[in-house]
Design an enzyme around this catalytic site. Structure first.
Site, PDB file in Angstrom:
ATOM      1  N   PRO A   1       0.840  -1.202   0.000  1.00 43.80           N
ATOM      2  CA  PRO A   1       0.000   0.000   0.000  1.00 43.80           C
ATOM      3  C   PRO A   1       0.871   1.246   0.000  1.00 43.80           C
ATOM      4  O   PRO A   1       1.760   1.397   0.829  1.00 43.80           O
ATOM      5  CB  PRO A   1      -0.802  -0.131   1.299  1.00 43.80           C
ATOM      6  CG  PRO A   1       0.033  -1.000   2.185  1.00 43.80           C
ATOM      7  CD  PRO A   1       0.777  -1.932   1.278  1.00 43.80           C
TER       8      PRO A   1
ATOM      9  N   ALA B   1       0.488   5.517  -0.376  1.00 45.91           N
ATOM     10  CA  ALA B   1      -0.409   6.670  -0.469  1.00 45.91           C
ATOM     11  C   ALA B   1      -0.177   7.412  -1.786  1.00 45.91           C
ATOM     12  O   ALA B   1       0.962   7.698  -2.159  1.00 45.91           O
ATOM     13  CB  ALA B   1      -0.189   7.610   0.714  1.00 45.91           C
TER      14      ALA B   1
ATOM     15  N   CYS C   1       3.935   3.419   8.403  1.00 45.75           N
ATOM     16  CA  CYS C   1       4.212   4.658   7.680  1.00 45.75           C
ATOM     17  C   CYS C   1       5.165   5.537   8.484  1.00 45.75           C
ATOM     18  O   CYS C   1       4.910   5.842   9.646  1.00 45.75           O
ATOM     19  CB  CYS C   1       2.921   5.408   7.399  1.00 45.75           C
ATOM     20  SG  CYS C   1       3.176   6.937   6.474  1.00 45.75           S
TER      21      CYS C   1
ATOM     22  N   ARG D   1       7.985   0.589  -4.060  1.00 49.97           N
ATOM     23  CA  ARG D   1       8.461   1.587  -5.018  1.00 49.97           C
ATOM     24  C   ARG D   1       8.932   0.981  -6.340  1.00 49.97           C
ATOM     25  O   ARG D   1       8.834   1.616  -7.395  1.00 49.97           O
ATOM     26  CB  ARG D   1       9.583   2.407  -4.382  1.00 49.97           C
ATOM     27  CG  ARG D   1       9.102   3.357  -3.287  1.00 49.97           C
ATOM     28  CD  ARG D   1      10.260   3.950  -2.506  1.00 49.97           C
ATOM     29  NE  ARG D   1      10.959   2.942  -1.711  1.00 49.97           N
ATOM     30  CZ  ARG D   1      12.127   3.137  -1.114  1.00 49.97           C
ATOM     31  NH1 ARG D   1      12.762   4.286  -1.262  1.00 49.97           N
ATOM     32  NH2 ARG D   1      12.673   2.173  -0.384  1.00 49.97           N
TER      33      ARG D   1
ATOM     34  N   GLY E   1      10.674  -4.249   1.718  1.00 50.44           N
ATOM     35  CA  GLY E   1      11.793  -3.320   1.767  1.00 50.44           C
ATOM     36  C   GLY E   1      12.879  -3.640   0.763  1.00 50.44           C
ATOM     37  O   GLY E   1      13.537  -4.681   0.863  1.00 50.44           O
ATOM     38  N   ASP E   2      13.032  -2.771  -0.240  1.00 48.75           N
ATOM     39  CA  ASP E   2      14.128  -2.857  -1.213  1.00 48.75           C
ATOM     40  C   ASP E   2      14.097  -4.117  -2.076  1.00 48.75           C
ATOM     41  O   ASP E   2      15.133  -4.544  -2.589  1.00 48.75           O
ATOM     42  CB  ASP E   2      15.497  -2.768  -0.516  1.00 48.75           C
ATOM     43  CG  ASP E   2      15.754  -1.420   0.124  1.00 48.75           C
ATOM     44  OD1 ASP E   2      14.941  -0.500  -0.093  1.00 48.75           O
ATOM     45  OD2 ASP E   2      16.757  -1.291   0.854  1.00 48.75           O
TER      46      ASP E   2
END
Length: 338
Positions: free
Chosen positions: A16, A18, A100, A225, A201-202
């Site tokens: 998730p 934002a 977050c 990301r 993460g990563d």
């Protein structure tokens, strides 16, 4: 892998995010191989539930199941009521945000700020689990800062409270998104609990996904990301985990179609005025690693009509055919060369 009664098709999930994982993007990622996706975080404050932003964030109309909504807040009773509200609107899984690191969230004692108060964490977990008859999951970080890592304590507390699944980002709140994620804490959490654990993460390549799964023993990986502008990363990772082989980069023709369909769904979801503006970040991510992408992004950001955006993208992808049938796109292209 299962979350409560829901059987997932694979163990490669969408994180998730934002402003990113709205319904059109979640649906696209699922179509391109993601086994599971969670909505952007929804505020627990009832005064915000009917706002346009909150209503849009929890809109799952037509989305592939299971439909998961992430909720954020600091008051146990308010979060419990928020969970009931979203289940009544169709949520099949509730995810609690304790991960977050953004200042405006943490300043309200939400997100990863909650990790400083373990009793409050317990109260929230128990209240939300007791409030609904659907699975409740938790996304959190390794601790507040590196001197105060309490992920093991939180994980055991979550399991005792009836949490169905844990997603652990391998950074503290103080780390934000800087430096490198560490996976030793995720491995320790997985060894300490009997519920599914997702590593986050990563994780940005098929090789990294396999490495993290083997290192931590986690049940799944969650991609954040790295999926921005690369929604096909989910099928790439899932295929590699299943076969050990790489999928080729998307063809220019496929990328053109994916992008056009994504934008059309995005415009329909947001309306033309907001849609053309919020689409700019997605377009920028799609083209940033392609030849001429940065120059195109600057020109595209000046366009304020949906048809103009679509036409500009058609021209851009026509130009990409000059570099080959397949996208010359980041790591996927490098692997083909290798």
């Amino acid at each position: 892998m299962n979350i409560g009664p829901y059987s997932l098709r694979n163990n490669v999930f969408v994180a998730p995010m934002a402003g990113v994982t709205d319904r059109p993007f979640r649906q696209l990622c699922k179509q391109l191989g993601a086994g599971y996706a969670v909505s952007e975080m929804a505020a627990s404050n009832p005064r915000l539930w009917q706002s346009e932003k909150s209503t849009r964030r929890t809109n799952h109309d037509g989305e592939m199941e299971p439909k998961a909504v992430q909720i954020a807040g600091a008051d146990p009773s308010m979060l419990a009521e928020c969970a009931r509200h979203n289940v009544a609107r169709g949520a099949q899984i509730i995810d609690i945000n304790m991960g977050c690191p953004v200042k405006k969230v943490c300043n309200n004692w939400c997100g990863s700020a909650l990790l400083q108060d373990e009793q409050l964490v317990r109260d929230i977990l128990q209240a939300v689990v007791a409030s609904v008859d659907v699975p409740v999951t938790l996304k959190f970080r390794t601790g507040w800062d590196r001197a105060n890592k309490n992920a093991l304590t939180i994980a055991r507390m979550a399991e005792d409270s009836g949490i169905a699944m844990l997603t652990l980002h391998g950074r503290t709140r103080a780390d934000g998104y800087s430096g490198e994620a560490e996976y030793a804490t995720i491995a320790a959490v997985k060894a300490a609990v009997g519920i599914p654990v997702v590593a986050n993460g990563d994780i940005d390549t098929p090789e990294k996904a396999k490495y993290v799964l083997e290192l931590t023993g986690a049940d799944a990986v969650m991609i954040g990301r790295a999926a921005q502008g690369r929604p096909w990363i989910f099928r790439e990772i899932a295929h590699y985990l299943q076969t050990g082989d790489y999928l080729p980069a998307p063809t220019v023709a496929e990328a053109r179609l994916v992008m056009a369909e994504h934008l059309q769904a995005h415009y329909a979801f947001y309306g033309e005025y907001l849609g053309v503006r919020t689409a700019r970040k997605h377009i920028g991510w799609y083209v940033r690693e392609l030849p001429g992408g940065e120059e195109f992004r600057r020109r595209m950001n000046l366009l304020d009509q949906c048809p103009d955006q679509l036409a500009a993208l058609e021209t851009f992808f026509d130009q990409q055919l000059g570099y080959g049938e397949r996208l010359q796109y980041g790591l996927a292209a490098d692997r083909l060369v290798a």
